[in-house]
Design a protein around this motif. Structure first.
Motif, PDB file in Angstrom:
ATOM      1  N   TRP A 148       0.819  -1.206   0.000  1.00 40.29           N
ATOM      2  CA  TRP A 148       0.000   0.000   0.000  1.00 40.29           C
ATOM      3  C   TRP A 148       0.853   1.256   0.000  1.00 40.29           C
ATOM      4  O   TRP A 148       0.332   2.352   0.114  1.00 40.29           O
ATOM      5  CB  TRP A 148      -0.945  -0.008   1.208  1.00 40.29           C
ATOM      6  CG  TRP A 148      -1.759  -1.246   1.242  1.00 40.29           C
ATOM      7  CD1 TRP A 148      -2.815  -1.570   0.441  1.00 40.29           C
ATOM      8  CD2 TRP A 148      -1.546  -2.369   2.083  1.00 40.29           C
ATOM      9  NE1 TRP A 148      -3.275  -2.819   0.737  1.00 40.29           N
ATOM     10  CE2 TRP A 148      -2.515  -3.347   1.754  1.00 40.29           C
ATOM     11  CE3 TRP A 148      -0.638  -2.666   3.095  1.00 40.29           C
ATOM     12  CZ2 TRP A 148      -2.598  -4.561   2.377  1.00 40.29           C
ATOM     13  CZ3 TRP A 148      -0.724  -3.889   3.719  1.00 40.29           C
ATOM     14  CH2 TRP A 148      -1.700  -4.828   3.355  1.00 40.29           C
ATOM     15  N   ARG A 155      -2.425  -0.767   9.571  1.00 45.25           N
ATOM     16  CA  ARG A 155      -3.232  -0.362   8.414  1.00 45.25           C
ATOM     17  C   ARG A 155      -4.720  -0.418   8.764  1.00 45.25           C
ATOM     18  O   ARG A 155      -5.476   0.504   8.452  1.00 45.25           O
ATOM     19  CB  ARG A 155      -2.938  -1.256   7.212  1.00 45.25           C
ATOM     20  CG  ARG A 155      -3.774  -0.922   5.988  1.00 45.25           C
ATOM     21  CD  ARG A 155      -3.355  -1.776   4.786  1.00 45.25           C
ATOM     22  NE  ARG A 155      -4.122  -1.417   3.627  1.00 45.25           N
ATOM     23  CZ  ARG A 155      -5.113  -2.148   3.132  1.00 45.25           C
ATOM     24  NH1 ARG A 155      -5.436  -3.293   3.677  1.00 45.25           N
ATOM     25  NH2 ARG A 155      -5.771  -1.743   2.067  1.00 45.25           N
ATOM     26  N   ALA A 156      -5.139  -1.503   9.392  1.00 51.31           N
ATOM     27  CA  ALA A 156      -6.549  -1.634   9.786  1.00 51.31           C
ATOM     28  C   ALA A 156      -6.936  -0.528  10.765  1.00 51.31           C
ATOM     29  O   ALA A 156      -8.020   0.056  10.648  1.00 51.31           O
ATOM     30  CB  ALA A 156      -6.804  -3.009  10.396  1.00 51.31           C
ATOM     31  N   ARG A 171      -5.571   2.481  11.012  1.00 52.03           N
ATOM     32  CA  ARG A 171      -5.625   3.734  10.254  1.00 52.03           C
ATOM     33  C   ARG A 171      -6.895   3.796   9.419  1.00 52.03           C
ATOM     34  O   ARG A 171      -7.610   4.802   9.427  1.00 52.03           O
ATOM     35  CB  ARG A 171      -4.391   3.857   9.348  1.00 52.03           C
ATOM     36  CG  ARG A 171      -4.427   5.102   8.450  1.00 52.03           C
ATOM     37  CD  ARG A 171      -3.229   5.182   7.523  1.00 52.03           C
ATOM     38  NE  ARG A 171      -3.014   3.995   6.722  1.00 52.03           N
ATOM     39  CZ  ARG A 171      -3.689   3.687   5.599  1.00 52.03           C
ATOM     40  NH1 ARG A 171      -4.656   4.476   5.166  1.00 52.03           N
ATOM     41  NH2 ARG A 171      -3.407   2.578   4.920  1.00 52.03           N
ATOM     42  N   GLN A 172      -7.200   2.711   8.726  1.00 49.74           N
ATOM     43  CA  GLN A 172      -8.392   2.699   7.880  1.00 49.74           C
ATOM     44  C   GLN A 172      -9.656   2.852   8.710  1.00 49.74           C
ATOM     45  O   GLN A 172     -10.605   3.511   8.291  1.00 49.74           O
ATOM     46  CB  GLN A 172      -8.452   1.421   7.053  1.00 49.74           C
ATOM     47  CG  GLN A 172      -7.453   1.404   5.926  1.00 49.74           C
ATOM     48  CD  GLN A 172      -7.550   0.132   5.101  1.00 49.74           C
ATOM     49  OE1 GLN A 172      -7.801  -0.947   5.625  1.00 49.74           O
ATOM     50  NE2 GLN A 172      -7.335   0.270   3.809  1.00 49.74           N
ATOM     51  N   TRP A 173      -9.668   2.238   9.898  1.00 50.25           N
ATOM     52  CA  TRP A 173     -10.838   2.375  10.765  1.00 50.25           C
ATOM     53  C   TRP A 173     -11.034   3.828  11.166  1.00 50.25           C
ATOM     54  O   TRP A 173     -12.143   4.357  11.100  1.00 50.25           O
ATOM     55  CB  TRP A 173     -10.726   1.478  11.998  1.00 50.25           C
ATOM     56  CG  TRP A 173     -11.964   1.613  12.819  1.00 50.25           C
ATOM     57  CD1 TRP A 173     -12.129   2.358  13.935  1.00 50.25           C
ATOM     58  CD2 TRP A 173     -13.239   1.037  12.522  1.00 50.25           C
ATOM     59  NE1 TRP A 173     -13.431   2.280  14.360  1.00 50.25           N
ATOM     60  CE2 TRP A 173     -14.124   1.477  13.517  1.00 50.25           C
ATOM     61  CE3 TRP A 173     -13.699   0.204  11.522  1.00 50.25           C
ATOM     62  CZ2 TRP A 173     -15.460   1.094  13.527  1.00 50.25           C
ATOM     63  CZ3 TRP A 173     -15.031  -0.166  11.545  1.00 50.25           C
ATOM     64  CH2 TRP A 173     -15.890   0.272  12.539  1.00 50.25           C
ATOM     65  N   GLU A 177     -10.001   6.535   9.637  1.00 55.88           N
ATOM     66  CA  GLU A 177     -10.436   7.308   8.474  1.00 55.88           C
ATOM     67  C   GLU A 177     -11.906   7.058   8.167  1.00 55.88           C
ATOM     68  O   GLU A 177     -12.667   7.992   7.896  1.00 55.88           O
ATOM     69  CB  GLU A 177      -9.580   6.950   7.255  1.00 55.88           C
ATOM     70  CG  GLU A 177      -8.135   7.405   7.357  1.00 55.88           C
ATOM     71  CD  GLU A 177      -7.248   6.865   6.247  1.00 55.88           C
ATOM     72  OE1 GLU A 177      -7.737   6.048   5.416  1.00 55.88           O
ATOM     73  OE2 GLU A 177      -6.070   7.253   6.198  1.00 55.88           O
ATOM     74  N   LEU A 178     -12.306   5.811   8.216  1.00 56.27           N
ATOM     75  CA  LEU A 178     -13.688   5.450   7.919  1.00 56.27           C
ATOM     76  C   LEU A 178     -14.656   6.092   8.910  1.00 56.27           C
ATOM     77  O   LEU A 178     -15.689   6.647   8.520  1.00 56.27           O
ATOM     78  CB  LEU A 178     -13.851   3.931   7.917  1.00 56.27           C
ATOM     79  CG  LEU A 178     -15.248   3.403   7.598  1.00 56.27           C
ATOM     80  CD1 LEU A 178     -15.643   3.759   6.174  1.00 56.27           C
ATOM     81  CD2 LEU A 178     -15.293   1.903   7.797  1.00 56.27           C
ATOM     82  N   VAL A 222     -13.276  -3.496   9.267  1.00 56.39           N
ATOM     83  CA  VAL A 222     -13.074  -2.356   8.369  1.00 56.39           C
ATOM     84  C   VAL A 222     -13.712  -2.636   7.013  1.00 56.39           C
ATOM     85  O   VAL A 222     -14.385  -1.778   6.433  1.00 56.39           O
ATOM     86  CB  VAL A 222     -11.565  -2.037   8.215  1.00 56.39           C
ATOM     87  CG1 VAL A 222     -11.320  -1.059   7.070  1.00 56.39           C
ATOM     88  CG2 VAL A 222     -11.005  -1.474   9.515  1.00 56.39           C
ATOM     89  N   GLU A 223     -13.521  -3.840   6.514  1.00 55.67           N
ATOM     90  CA  GLU A 223     -14.095  -4.202   5.212  1.00 55.67           C
ATOM     91  C   GLU A 223     -15.623  -4.134   5.239  1.00 55.67           C
ATOM     92  O   GLU A 223     -16.252  -3.553   4.351  1.00 55.67           O
ATOM     93  CB  GLU A 223     -13.634  -5.612   4.827  1.00 55.67           C
ATOM     94  CG  GLU A 223     -14.041  -6.027   3.443  1.00 55.67           C
ATOM     95  CD  GLU A 223     -13.489  -7.392   3.059  1.00 55.67           C
ATOM     96  OE1 GLU A 223     -14.184  -8.077   2.278  1.00 55.67           O
ATOM     97  OE2 GLU A 223     -12.402  -7.766   3.525  1.00 55.67           O
ATOM     98  N   SER A 256     -16.858  -0.548   5.702  1.00 62.62           N
ATOM     99  CA  SER A 256     -16.706   0.178   4.443  1.00 62.62           C
ATOM    100  C   SER A 256     -17.859  -0.144   3.492  1.00 62.62           C
ATOM    101  O   SER A 256     -18.417   0.752   2.843  1.00 62.62           O
ATOM    102  CB  SER A 256     -15.367  -0.182   3.804  1.00 62.62           C
ATOM    103  OG  SER A 256     -15.196   0.514   2.599  1.00 62.62           O
TER     104      SER A 256
END
Length: 168
Positions: free
Chosen positions: A14, A23-24, A26-28, A30-31, A103-104, A107
């Motif tokens: 990435w 990463r998870a 960070r993505q959480w 942001e989401l 997260v998936e 999203s």
């Protein structure tokens, strides 16, 4: 795939120096920030929609407008559910070591919520313009606004994703 370590110059797939867990996380984060924006809007819209039926003018609406109203309320309820879903998901799976999957799914719920919000706003606009004016251009106006939403919410982001991402 071997996750990148913090020491050294290794970069993961990435383009970041982060583990899958980082990463998870960070993505959480942001989401959730994104969901907060959409959630607030859909909840305010839904709240206003719930009051319409109690207004005196509601009884004088044509049956078509009442049907549009009912559809709009149902869409608003569905959008609210989809956009609040990630919060419930996080609360129920927190500490279960499934953050990447959470997260998936969150999203996906958010994307569905945005589609439902688009439909809610479209039908709300249609109803308001039908009641506020007898202009025969209402369907064209609504179509133009929906095209604008689609451009801002989907076309530009997908174009950016396609044309601005780098491949390794």
């Amino acid at each position: 795939m071997v996750p990148a370590t913090r020491s050294g110059d290794d970069v993961n797939e990435w383009g970041r120096r982060e583990t899958e867990e980082e990463r998870a996380d960070r993505q959480w984060g942001e989401l959730i920030q994104e969901v907060r924006v959409a959630q607030t809007g859909v909840q305010i819209l839904f709240g206003f929609l719930l009051t319409v039926v109690f207004q005196q003018k509601y009884d004088s609406l044509e049956q078509t407008d009442k049907t549009i109203y009912i559809v709009t309320v149902v869409l608003g309820a569905a959008a609210t559910g989809a956009l609040i879903g990630p919060v419930s998901l996080h609360r129920l799976v927190s500490g279960q070591r499934v953050k990447a999957a959470a997260v998936e799914w969150a999203s996906r719920m958010t994307f569905v919520g945005l589609l439902l919000l688009l439909a809610t706003m479209t039908s709300s606009l249609l109803l308001i313009l039908r009641v506020a004016t007898d202009n025969h251009a209402v369907p064209w106006i609504v179509t133009g606004v929906v095209a604008w939403y689609a451009l801002c919410w989907f076309v530009v982001p997908m174009w950016t994703r396609r044309h601005r991402t780098t491949t390794k």
